[in-house]
Write a protein that holds these residues in place. Structure first.
Motif, PDB file in Angstrom:
ATOM      1  N   ARG A 257      -6.156  -1.310   3.321  1.00 37.85           N
ATOM      2  CA  ARG A 257      -6.922  -0.993   2.114  1.00 37.85           C
ATOM      3  C   ARG A 257      -6.090  -1.313   0.873  1.00 37.85           C
ATOM      4  O   ARG A 257      -4.861  -1.259   0.888  1.00 37.85           O
ATOM      5  CB  ARG A 257      -7.329   0.481   2.115  1.00 37.85           C
ATOM      6  CG  ARG A 257      -8.277   0.836   3.243  1.00 37.85           C
ATOM      7  CD  ARG A 257      -8.582   2.326   3.290  1.00 37.85           C
ATOM      8  NE  ARG A 257      -9.292   2.775   2.104  1.00 37.85           N
ATOM      9  CZ  ARG A 257      -9.855   3.972   1.995  1.00 37.85           C
ATOM     10  NH1 ARG A 257      -9.775   4.831   3.009  1.00 37.85           N
ATOM     11  NH2 ARG A 257     -10.484   4.330   0.898  1.00 37.85           N
ATOM     12  N   LYS A 258      -6.765  -1.637  -0.212  1.00 37.63           N
ATOM     13  CA  LYS A 258      -6.085  -1.956  -1.472  1.00 37.63           C
ATOM     14  C   LYS A 258      -5.844  -0.715  -2.324  1.00 37.63           C
ATOM     15  O   LYS A 258      -4.918  -0.690  -3.137  1.00 37.63           O
ATOM     16  CB  LYS A 258      -6.905  -2.975  -2.270  1.00 37.63           C
ATOM     17  CG  LYS A 258      -7.162  -4.289  -1.532  1.00 37.63           C
ATOM     18  CD  LYS A 258      -5.859  -4.979  -1.163  1.00 37.63           C
ATOM     19  CE  LYS A 258      -6.109  -6.319  -0.475  1.00 37.63           C
ATOM     20  NZ  LYS A 258      -4.838  -6.944  -0.013  1.00 37.63           N
ATOM     21  N   GLU A 259      -6.688   0.314  -2.147  1.00 38.25           N
ATOM     22  CA  GLU A 259      -6.533   1.512  -2.966  1.00 38.25           C
ATOM     23  C   GLU A 259      -5.278   2.287  -2.565  1.00 38.25           C
ATOM     24  O   GLU A 259      -4.770   2.152  -1.464  1.00 38.25           O
ATOM     25  CB  GLU A 259      -7.754   2.433  -2.801  1.00 38.25           C
ATOM     26  CG  GLU A 259      -9.095   1.767  -3.012  1.00 38.25           C
ATOM     27  CD  GLU A 259      -9.683   1.233  -1.714  1.00 38.25           C
ATOM     28  OE1 GLU A 259     -10.883   0.916  -1.714  1.00 38.25           O
ATOM     29  OE2 GLU A 259      -8.939   1.130  -0.703  1.00 38.25           O
ATOM     30  N   LYS A 260      -4.799   3.119  -3.476  1.00 36.79           N
ATOM     31  CA  LYS A 260      -3.645   3.957  -3.180  1.00 36.79           C
ATOM     32  C   LYS A 260      -3.960   4.940  -2.058  1.00 36.79           C
ATOM     33  O   LYS A 260      -5.089   5.422  -1.933  1.00 36.79           O
ATOM     34  CB  LYS A 260      -3.216   4.728  -4.423  1.00 36.79           C
ATOM     35  CG  LYS A 260      -2.586   3.870  -5.511  1.00 36.79           C
ATOM     36  CD  LYS A 260      -2.111   4.737  -6.668  1.00 36.79           C
ATOM     37  CE  LYS A 260      -1.405   3.897  -7.726  1.00 36.79           C
ATOM     38  NZ  LYS A 260      -0.913   4.732  -8.840  1.00 36.79           N
ATOM     39  N   ALA A 302       1.944  -3.408   6.014  1.00 35.70           N
ATOM     40  CA  ALA A 302       1.034  -3.139   4.895  1.00 35.70           C
ATOM     41  C   ALA A 302       1.163  -1.693   4.440  1.00 35.70           C
ATOM     42  O   ALA A 302       1.179  -1.405   3.228  1.00 35.70           O
ATOM     43  CB  ALA A 302      -0.407  -3.444   5.310  1.00 35.70           C
ATOM     44  N   HIS A 306       2.482  -0.035   0.741  1.00 36.59           N
ATOM     45  CA  HIS A 306       1.881   1.085   0.006  1.00 36.59           C
ATOM     46  C   HIS A 306       2.948   2.126  -0.338  1.00 36.59           C
ATOM     47  O   HIS A 306       2.998   2.623  -1.472  1.00 36.59           O
ATOM     48  CB  HIS A 306       0.798   1.761   0.861  1.00 36.59           C
ATOM     49  CG  HIS A 306      -0.552   1.110   0.801  1.00 36.59           C
ATOM     50  ND1 HIS A 306      -1.356   1.177  -0.313  1.00 36.59           N
ATOM     51  CD2 HIS A 306      -1.247   0.408   1.735  1.00 36.59           C
ATOM     52  CE1 HIS A 306      -2.495   0.535  -0.070  1.00 36.59           C
ATOM     53  NE2 HIS A 306      -2.451   0.059   1.164  1.00 36.59           N
ATOM     54  N   ASP A 309       5.301   0.951  -3.162  1.00 37.55           N
ATOM     55  CA  ASP A 309       4.637   0.831  -4.464  1.00 37.55           C
ATOM     56  C   ASP A 309       4.177   2.170  -5.017  1.00 37.55           C
ATOM     57  O   ASP A 309       4.152   2.364  -6.237  1.00 37.55           O
ATOM     58  CB  ASP A 309       3.425  -0.105  -4.345  1.00 37.55           C
ATOM     59  CG  ASP A 309       3.813  -1.544  -4.076  1.00 37.55           C
ATOM     60  OD1 ASP A 309       5.000  -1.881  -4.247  1.00 37.55           O
ATOM     61  OD2 ASP A 309       2.931  -2.332  -3.668  1.00 37.55           O
TER      62      ASP A 309
END
Length: 654
Positions: A257-260, A302, A306, A309
């Protein structure tokens, strides 16, 4: 003739003894635990912890007996209790086994074997069940009553630690009874799940995340025995983590997923559990090591992105108060010591598997800062929550009906052994990779290594000495923070975080110099809004921070920060102000911020005085901006904060 169990025992013990039990397709293989010895600051701290928690009368008496007694009292599933006393025998014996393997002390090995054999004889049922839960089928929350005690069922979570301890006891001592006990436990679990029609994601807390963390010891046991049922169980866990549709336990699917992470769940302060999730990720790395399933490794990488970041907190651990709540952006930093332990373990697995130098960077940053800050100086006890600033960290409080145990101190000793196992290794072509520069000695097949120089505290170069049986490569990690790297006085350029040299047979030595000049980092502003949850008692994250900082430690009242601030580093060390560095309380706890104002930092070593006695190294930090300058006494964050003293003060914020 050997029985089947005896035969696999002999093979597995031979593999474990030479330190190659989990080589798979790893970039390099570390030294066997007994072939590494930490020295310097890390070694002194490790030795203190081993003395206190493996050799003392308390450790072998009250501490050990309390966790054994939990298998007699069945406190965990008695009326009104929803506990995890179940984990403590396993955690304790994982540390004892690690100490036996590290020290190679025959008397300690004998003690571990005797205690293990007596434990199994008293508590393991004929069907293999071994748990503090009297009701062996109490595995999941009550589907009709979300508030029932099964909601916090840790039966399999605790059995994981017992199983893992038995595996590690066998590796450390060769005790066949330990391996047989582990096999009986695993066979019972496989049969139980089949009988009840359950998979592990339908058991335990957090949609099975706690239960599915058993993946790693199941894989280790599979390697030892070759029993296909264990690999099938591992595959079931991985399938559940990649299930459709997504739920809070589908770590593989969610990783892309791209969301936090902090936005994935309606109640992240309940669901986004850092300790358990990182335990599962470690298992997934090992699953990839065994099967080569690329999607599994891609998911871990991946997820790791997360974490870097979003969750790399100012103490250089991952998360915020044992949850993934956008920890990178919270100035009132709080990290659970268990999270530090498992952040180091996850990065160690990725370092060994991939050989990527960035994981060694993350290991040493977490170890020298968050971890050492959370271990009290005598090594016996430590912090539950490590804080970025204040008077003291939250010392691990009595928990789940226990008095000699708490989840975080029970994990401490393993972390020293994980750090020692990250020093480097030998790859298939015989090349030696030197990943960490703590003072230490290590032996690998065909190679001996010694590292000295007082890194990362001293200003002297690191000296790496190697004795090779045959000519070969030696690779030195160049940390990402070091803008310059000198080998034997000559500037050289790293490639992908490493610099390689040819070494002849026999003895060689090199002098390594890194750019240890001060550097600053502004904490990013703009933290995510975290919705309240029952875990936060209906408070928002800022309110809950204030509430928790004053819980157990009322001396923390009014010390919460509200604005972002600036960090100062020296190499991998986070620097901090504090009473033990010689900084006044007003200067230390001043809530003003230098963030974003263009201050430049420089350091000069400071002499040891009564004001800073007890710190590893002190410096005079000069901050300058045009004609303005100010000089502040500082030391490494761990040294100014690793005491449980309400009269202390410290802060890593500038």
């Amino acid at each position: 003739m050997f029985s089947k169990i005896e035969f696999v025992s002999v093979i597995a013990f031979a593999i474990a003894a030479c330190g190659t039990a989990f080589a798979g397709n790893d970039a390099f293989i570390p030294a066997a635990p007994g072939d590494v010895r930490l020295q310097g600051r890390a070694g002194e701290s490790a030795d203190a912890c081993i003395r206190a928690r493996a050799y003392s009368e308390w450790a072998r008496g009250a501490m050990y007996e309390e966790c054994v007694n939990s298998f007699r009292t069945h406190w965990d599933d008695s009326d009104g209790h929803t506990g995890w006393q179940n984990e403590y025998w396993g955690k304790t014996m994982l540390c004892f086994a690690g100490a036996a393997a590290y020290t190679q002390d025959s008397a300690l090995k004998k003690w571990v074997m005797e205690k293990t054999d007596a434990f199994l004889k008293e508590f393991q049922k004929p069907n293999g069940y071994l748990s503090t839960y009297q009701n062996e089928d109490l595995l999941r929350r009550n589907s009709t009553n979300p508030d029932a005690k099964q909601h916090w069922c840790f039966n399999i979570w605790g059995r994981k630690y017992t199983l893992w301890a038995l595996v590690d006891i066998y590796k450390a001592t060769g005790d066949k009874a330990a391996l047989e006990g582990a096999v009986k436990m695993a066979d019972h679990l496989v049969a139980q799940l089949k009988r009840l029609g359950l998979t592990l994601d339908k058991t335990g807390a957090w949609n099975g995340i706690s239960s599915m963390s058993i993946l790693r010891p199941v894989l280790e046991l599979y390697r030892m025995t070759g029993k296909p049922e264990y690999l099938a169980l591992a595959k079931d866990i991985v399938r559940a983590m990649d299930a459709e549709p997504s739920n809070p336990g589908t770590l593989i699917r969610d990783a892309f997923r791209k969301e936090k992470i902090s936005t994935w769940y309606p109640e992240p302060a309940f669901w986004a559990k850092a300790y358990e999730i990182q335990s599962c990720l470690e298992g997934l790395v090992d699953y990839y090591r065994l099967t080569g399933e690329k999607r599994v490794l891609d998911a871990v990488l991946a997820f790791h992105t997360h974490l870097i970041d979003e969750e790399l907190n100012p103490m250089r651990s991952a998360g915020y108060f044992d949850h993934f709540l956008d920890g990178r952006h919270h100035v009132n930093g709080m990290t659970e010591l268990c999270d530090v332990t498992h952040w180091i373990r996850l990065n160690r697995e990725l370092l060994l598997l991939t050989g990527d130098a960035k994981y060694a960077d993350l290991i040493e940053e977490a170890f020298y800062n968050a971890f050492l800050a959370g271990v009290w100086r005598d090594g016996r006890w430590g912090a539950h929550i490590i804080r970025s600033h204040g008077t003291r960290h939250l010392s691990a409080p009595p928990q789940t009906g226990m008095f000699e145990h708490q989840c975080c101190p029970d994990n401490m000793m393993r972390t020293y052994f994980d750090f020692a196992g990250s020093l480097g290794g030998v790859s298939a072509d015989g090349a030696l990779s030197v990943a960490l520069y703590s003072d230490a000695t290590a032996s690998f097949p065909g190679v001996k290594l010694a590292v000295s120089g007082g890194y990362p505290y001293a200003d002297t170069p690191v000296v790496v000495s190697v004795v090779r049986e045959k000519p070969g490569k030696v690779r030195f990690r160049v940390p990402r923070w070091s803008k310059a790297f000198r080998l034997d006085g000559k500037s050289v350029t790293a490639e992908n975080g490493w610099y390689a040299v040819d070494a002849p047979a026999g003895a060689s030595a090199w002098s390594l110099a890194f750019d240890m000049s001060a550097r600053t980092e502004d904490i990013p502003a703009g933290s995510e809004k975290i919705p309240p949850s029952p875990q936060m008692h209906g408070l928002d994250i800022m309110q809950y921070t204030v509430h928790f900082m004053e819980w157990y430690t009322p001396d923390m009242a009014n010390l919460s920060r509200h604005d972002p601030a600036m960090l100062v580093f020296r190499g991998p060390l986070v620097l901090a102000k504090g009473r033990l560095a010689g900084t006044s309380r007003d200067e230390t706890l001043n809530a003003s911020s230098l963030r974003g104002y263009g201050w430049k930092a420089s350091l000069a070593p400071a002499p040891v005085t009564p004001a800073n006695a007890g710190v590893t190294q002190a410096w005079a930090l000069t901050l300058s901006r045009g004609p303005e300058s100010k000089t502040i006494p500082v030391a490494d964050f761990a040294s100014v904060s690793n005491v449980d003293d309400p009269s202390n003060w410290f802060s890593l914020w500038f």
